[in-house]
Structures are given as C-alpha cells and as structure tokens.
Scaffold this motif. Structure first.
Motif, PDB file in Angstrom:
ATOM      1  N   ALA A 158       0.848  -1.194   0.000  1.00 22.17           N
ATOM      2  CA  ALA A 158       0.000   0.000   0.000  1.00 22.17           C
ATOM      3  C   ALA A 158       0.881   1.241   0.000  1.00 22.17           C
ATOM      4  O   ALA A 158       2.085   1.165   0.263  1.00 22.17           O
ATOM      5  CB  ALA A 158      -0.910   0.014   1.223  1.00 22.17           C
ATOM      6  N   GLU A 198      -2.334   5.087   2.502  1.00 19.53           N
ATOM      7  CA  GLU A 198      -3.303   3.997   2.595  1.00 19.53           C
ATOM      8  C   GLU A 198      -3.080   3.153   3.847  1.00 19.53           C
ATOM      9  O   GLU A 198      -4.039   2.729   4.507  1.00 19.53           O
ATOM     10  CB  GLU A 198      -3.204   3.109   1.351  1.00 19.53           C
ATOM     11  CG  GLU A 198      -3.784   3.741   0.100  1.00 19.53           C
ATOM     12  CD  GLU A 198      -3.447   2.984  -1.170  1.00 19.53           C
ATOM     13  OE1 GLU A 198      -4.090   3.258  -2.209  1.00 19.53           O
ATOM     14  OE2 GLU A 198      -2.532   2.127  -1.139  1.00 19.53           O
ATOM     15  N   ASN A 255      -4.375   5.137   6.844  1.00 18.10           N
ATOM     16  CA  ASN A 255      -5.842   5.135   6.862  1.00 18.10           C
ATOM     17  C   ASN A 255      -6.392   3.787   7.311  1.00 18.10           C
ATOM     18  O   ASN A 255      -7.362   3.704   8.069  1.00 18.10           O
ATOM     19  CB  ASN A 255      -6.393   5.484   5.478  1.00 18.10           C
ATOM     20  CG  ASN A 255      -6.200   6.943   5.118  1.00 18.10           C
ATOM     21  OD1 ASN A 255      -6.036   7.793   6.005  1.00 18.10           O
ATOM     22  ND2 ASN A 255      -6.207   7.254   3.835  1.00 18.10           N
ATOM     23  N   LYS A 256      -5.760   2.727   6.842  1.00 19.59           N
ATOM     24  CA  LYS A 256      -6.213   1.373   7.170  1.00 19.59           C
ATOM     25  C   LYS A 256      -5.986   1.037   8.639  1.00 19.59           C
ATOM     26  O   LYS A 256      -6.789   0.344   9.268  1.00 19.59           O
ATOM     27  CB  LYS A 256      -5.491   0.363   6.280  1.00 19.59           C
ATOM     28  CG  LYS A 256      -5.954  -1.080   6.475  1.00 19.59           C
ATOM     29  CD  LYS A 256      -5.273  -2.006   5.471  1.00 19.59           C
ATOM     30  CE  LYS A 256      -5.715  -3.449   5.664  1.00 19.59           C
ATOM     31  NZ  LYS A 256      -5.084  -4.353   4.656  1.00 19.59           N
TER      32      LYS A 256
END
Length: 242
Positions: A215, A219, A222-223
């Motif tokens: 990622a 990302e 955020n994950k």
C-alpha cells in the motif's frame, strides 16, 4: 516498469522467498520493508539476476529475468549497502569507466557521463585519486556513479545507507529523489521506517519470505487508524515471530 510474479527462492529445506508478487510503475519508489532475514536481499538479488529463482519470474521493462537474464542486466543499476566493491588501486574515474566498459558503452560516452556524474555528486576534487584511501562516504559516491554510468531505467537498492554517517545518508537520499524525478523505476530495500517514509511512494512489507501488505504510506495509515509506520509494522509482524 517492474512486474514480479510468484517469485520464490528455496535454499535446501528453507523457503527464503515465497511466491512474492508486486508491480512497480515508472517513476515510482517501491519500498521493500522487513526485518533482517525477512527475504529482502534475496528478492533483490533475484531481480538483479545474481540468484536464479526456484519458481516464478519477473519482467523488468518487459524483459524476463528467467529467459533473458543478460537482457535484464542491461536495464538495471544496482547499489547495495555494506562493501562498495571498488578497486582500491584504481582512481574513482577508472572504477566508473571500467563498469561503463562492462556495460558496452563507447569511451567518449563514458567520459561525458563521468564528467556529468562527478559534478552532480561533488566528486571533482578526488575523481582522479585512488579509491583505496577514500572515506566511506566518498566510496559510496563512486559506487553511485558506477551504478548509473550506463543510465539504466531501473535501480535496485539493498539497504544502500547501511553503515553510513548522516551526511552520506543524506547524499544517498538526495540521489534517489533525483533519479525518481528523471522517471527511473526504483526498488528500495530497508528496515528503517524513517527512510521508507521519506522516500517511498508504495511500501511492500515482507515477513518470513512473504509479502503481507502492499500500500501507499497514506493507505496504510488510513487502514490502521493513523498509526505511525513503525507501529503498523510491529502490528503486522510482531505477533508473527517464532
């Protein structure tokens, strides 16, 4: 572009790399992040055609490393950490020239490239001095110039800042940013979260020979609830250690 498909390497009964797959687009820095022994170096050495895969393959600018390893070598530049592998009795210029000749370059083109790289890397003061008495930072500059004298489209870096001081580390980082801006495709292997966060567009986390996450930094954050990259890494691999 680099396309890696189910790349695997087995040493006797040990699966060092297990079906690794990922893609790196042109002008992208892909960070291969993992602990020591996770499979980073083995993966890079296969992509550099220094090790033959047990299974799987990869294409570097459309050239298959299994069926045409010689063709792949013409596409890549390699910069590994640790020993620079320079010839101590040769000058910086002669070390770079030798690798240009190995890559089939014309002598006039080599001379032009050396002059350009010497200025870019601030080596003019010692370009004609023997490499044996250089500092580690000076040797790394020569290694950088040597790795790109043939102007490859793809660069493979395996912990290139290992053992360097702060000034030399910054030099390597600046160099990576410059060649990214030139549209080069780069894989950067490291176990330093700080380096990866500074330099990489996309991160692949490798653990025990397997890619467990791919990622962008954004990302990933955020994950994983905006955790720091180091905390994300520990969360992914910390509970999986034997």
């Amino acid at each position: 572009m680099i396309e890696v498909k189910n790349l695997s390497k087995k040493f006797k009964d040990v699966d060092a790399v297990k079906k690794v797959s990922f893609q790196v687009n042109k002008g992208t820095v892909f960070g291969l992040l993992g602990e020591n022994g996770a499979g980073k170096t083995t993966t890079l050495r296969m992509l550099a055609t220094m090790l033959k895969p047990t299974n799987g393959t990869a294409k570097l600018n459309g050239v298959d490393l299994v069926t045409d390893p010689e063709g792949v070598r013409g596409q890549i530049g390699i910069l590994f950490g640790g020993e620079t592998g320079l010839y101590d009795r040769l000058s910086a210029r002669e070390n770079i020239e030798y690798f240009g000749l190995l890559n089939g370059m014309d002598k006039r083109k080599i001379e032009s490239r050396i002059n350009t790289l010497s200025t870019m890397l601030d080596m003019d003061d010692y370009i004609d001095r023997r490499a044996g008495k250089f500092s580690k930072g000076m040797k790394q500059k020569v290694s950088i110039a040597r790795s790109i004298v043939h102007d490859p489209n793809i660069m493979l870096f395996d912990e290139p800042t290992s053992g360097l001081d702060v000034t030399a580390v910054r030099l390597v980082h600046d160099f990576i940013r410059k060649i990214k801006d030139q549209g080069k495709t780069i894989i950067f292997s490291s176990h330093s979260m700080n380096e990866v966060e500074k330099l990489c567009d996309v991160v692949g986390i490798i653990h025990k020979g397997e890619i467990i996450e791919i990622a962008t930094i954004e990302e990933l954050k955020n994950k994983y609830e905006n955790m720091a990259l180091e905390d994300i890494f520990i969360r992914l691999v910390g509970g999986q250690n034997e």
